[in-house]
Design a protein around this motif. Structure first.
Motif, PDB file in Angstrom:
ATOM      1  N   UNK A 198      61.106  -1.542  59.506  1.00  0.00           N
ATOM      2  CA  UNK A 198      60.393  -0.754  59.682  1.00  0.00           C
ATOM      3  C   UNK A 198      61.177   0.033  61.072  1.00  0.00           C
ATOM      4  N   UNK A 199      61.878  -0.766  62.118  1.00  0.00           N
ATOM      5  CA  UNK A 199      62.625  -0.666  62.875  1.00  0.00           C
ATOM      6  C   UNK A 199      64.176  -0.016  62.564  1.00  0.00           C
ATOM      7  N   UNK A 200      64.678  -0.075  61.448  1.00  0.00           N
ATOM      8  CA  UNK A 200      65.984  -0.220  60.963  1.00  0.00           C
ATOM      9  C   UNK A 200      65.189   1.072  60.557  1.00  0.00           C
ATOM     10  N   UNK A 201      64.211   1.614  59.498  1.00  0.00           N
ATOM     11  CA  UNK A 201      64.473   3.008  59.169  1.00  0.00           C
ATOM     12  C   UNK A 201      64.474   3.930  60.386  1.00  0.00           C
ATOM     13  N   UNK A 202      63.485   3.803  61.440  1.00  0.00           N
ATOM     14  CA  UNK A 202      63.101   4.443  62.475  1.00  0.00           C
ATOM     15  C   UNK A 202      64.232   4.651  62.954  1.00  0.00           C
ATOM     16  N   UNK A 203      65.394   3.473  62.958  1.00  0.00           N
ATOM     17  CA  UNK A 203      66.121   4.219  63.378  1.00  0.00           C
ATOM     18  C   UNK A 203      67.081   4.574  62.688  1.00  0.00           C
ATOM     19  N   UNK A 204      67.734   5.008  61.332  1.00  0.00           N
ATOM     20  CA  UNK A 204      68.222   5.486  60.622  1.00  0.00           C
ATOM     21  C   UNK A 204      67.549   7.298  60.859  1.00  0.00           C
ATOM     22  N   UNK A 205      66.136   7.304  61.246  1.00  0.00           N
ATOM     23  CA  UNK A 205      65.446   8.477  60.898  1.00  0.00           C
ATOM     24  C   UNK A 205      65.974   9.140  62.264  1.00  0.00           C
ATOM     25  N   UNK A 206      65.782   8.326  63.171  1.00  0.00           N
ATOM     26  CA  UNK A 206      66.279   8.581  65.056  1.00  0.00           C
ATOM     27  C   UNK A 206      67.696   9.609  64.537  1.00  0.00           C
ATOM     28  N   UNK A 207      68.533   8.664  64.189  1.00  0.00           N
ATOM     29  CA  UNK A 207      70.352   9.960  64.412  1.00  0.00           C
ATOM     30  C   UNK A 207      69.640  10.028  63.714  1.00  0.00           C
ATOM     31  N   UNK A 208      69.181  10.966  62.018  1.00  0.00           N
ATOM     32  CA  UNK A 208      69.846  11.871  61.440  1.00  0.00           C
ATOM     33  C   UNK A 208      69.468  13.168  62.751  1.00  0.00           C
ATOM     34  N   UNK A 209      68.700  12.433  63.160  1.00  0.00           N
ATOM     35  CA  UNK A 209      67.664  14.095  64.846  1.00  0.00           C
ATOM     36  C   UNK A 209      69.502  14.445  65.088  1.00  0.00           C
ATOM     37  N   UNK A 210      70.385  13.987  65.159  1.00  0.00           N
ATOM     38  CA  UNK A 210      72.135  13.825  65.858  1.00  0.00           C
ATOM     39  C   UNK A 210      72.705  14.133  65.020  1.00  0.00           C
ATOM     40  N   UNK A 211      72.683  14.451  63.349  1.00  0.00           N
ATOM     41  CA  UNK A 211      73.282  14.642  62.443  1.00  0.00           C
ATOM     42  C   UNK A 211      74.248  13.095  62.443  1.00  0.00           C
ATOM     43  N   UNK A 212      73.879  11.693  62.998  1.00  0.00           N
ATOM     44  CA  UNK A 212      74.894  10.324  62.047  1.00  0.00           C
ATOM     45  C   UNK A 212      73.281  10.011  61.147  1.00  0.00           C
ATOM     46  N   UNK A 213      74.006   8.902  61.098  1.00  0.00           N
ATOM     47  CA  UNK A 213      73.528   7.408  60.104  1.00  0.00           C
ATOM     48  C   UNK A 213      73.902   6.398  60.966  1.00  0.00           C
ATOM     49  N   UNK A 214      73.698   5.220  60.013  1.00  0.00           N
ATOM     50  CA  UNK A 214      73.923   3.887  59.690  1.00  0.00           C
ATOM     51  C   UNK A 214      74.659   3.801  59.401  1.00  0.00           C
TER      52      UNK A 214
END
Ligand code: OOG
Ligand code: MG
Length: 262
Positions: free
Chosen positions: A208-224
């Protein structure tokens, strides 16, 4: 955005100098109380840009403050993310030089390596498990640049989530071989058990932590991207260390990671 580009660049330099010159500073929100979340991550990304421009390579990403133990210890309520650089990475069994750090603390984390890109928003545990190449045990060595490790959330985001060093080792495993929620860890300092936890300490499930990272990065238009090493956040509260201390983190099914501080 409340701060100008000029101030963001100056604060990034100020915090990075504290890291490279090994001295502490007061938290930056004391002088910039109107700083917002975007400013905080902009400062972090500027520190990252400075390091890349100097020839350092990105070695991964991390989530922080993902367990209640950590949130309570640091008196904050939301997870944050940061970046990892090549020179943060140390081999298992490392002799860690305390002379290169201000006031190090260690914490046991579950590391993931992706084999496919992960995009938010809407990233969830299932997507993370499907995109995980393997999981490996990691001990993070934190070193806040702030005096006495005292900060608020925006200040610590700007300071790259206190990142300094990490040691990964043990044995890597496929997710289907592991019970990540119940996966236990025991941390020993100089032969005594100082903390214990299970994977569920991290947001209920470390994926869930990795998923949250992907979702937070999306706010800056980025991904993992595929092939990214990700630390999911300390499972227990962080433990202070000094020269002479020997740390062993024993993970269920993932072997152990150790280091000695000199
Ligand atoms: C902030 C970094 C937190 C974690 O795993 O929770 C972190 C800090 O506690 O200094 O890396
Ligand atoms: Mg950590």
């Amino acid at each position: 955005m409340a701060l100008t580009q000029d101030i963001i660049a100056k604060l990034a330099q100020h915090l990075e100098n504290a890291e490279l010159e090994i001295h502490d500073v007061t938290k930056i929100t004391d002088d910039h109380p109107d700083m917002d979340w975007k400013d905080a991550y902009d400062i972090q990304y500027e520190i990252r840009r400075r390091k890349l421009a100097r020839g350092n390579r990105l070695s991964g990403l991390k989530m922080g403050l993902t367990s209640h133990a950590k949130m309570k210890q640091m008196n904050v309520e939301d997870p944050i993310y940061g970046f990892l650089m090549d020179y943060f990475s140390l081999p298992d069994g490392a002799r860690v030089k305390t002379s290169e750090l201000i006031h190090p603390k260690i914490e046991a984390e579950i590391g993931f390596v992706t084999k496919a890109p992960l995009h938010g928003p809407g990233c969830h545990i299932g997507a993370v498990l499907a995109a995980t190449d393997f999981v490996l045990p990691t001990v993070e060595i934190l070193d806040s640049r702030y005096r006495d490790f005292k900060f608020d959330l925006k200040s610590v985001v700007a300071d790259n989530a206190s990142s300094a060093r990490y040691v990964s080792g043990g044995r890597s495993r496929q997710v289907e071989e592991l019970d990540l929620k119940n996966l236990g860890v025991v941390i020993e300092k100089n032969g005594r058990i100082v903390a214990t936890a299970a994977g569920s300490a991290v947001l209920g499930h470390p994926a869930a932590s990795v998923a949250m990272l992907a979702n937070m990065l999306a706010e800056r238009g980025e991904h993992i991207p595929a092939g990214t090493f990700i630390m999911t956040g300390g499972m227990t509260e962080a433990i202070s260390v000094e020269a002479g201390d020997h740390i062993v983190a024993r993970y269920q099914d993932l072997g152990q990671v150790s280091m000695t501080f000199i």
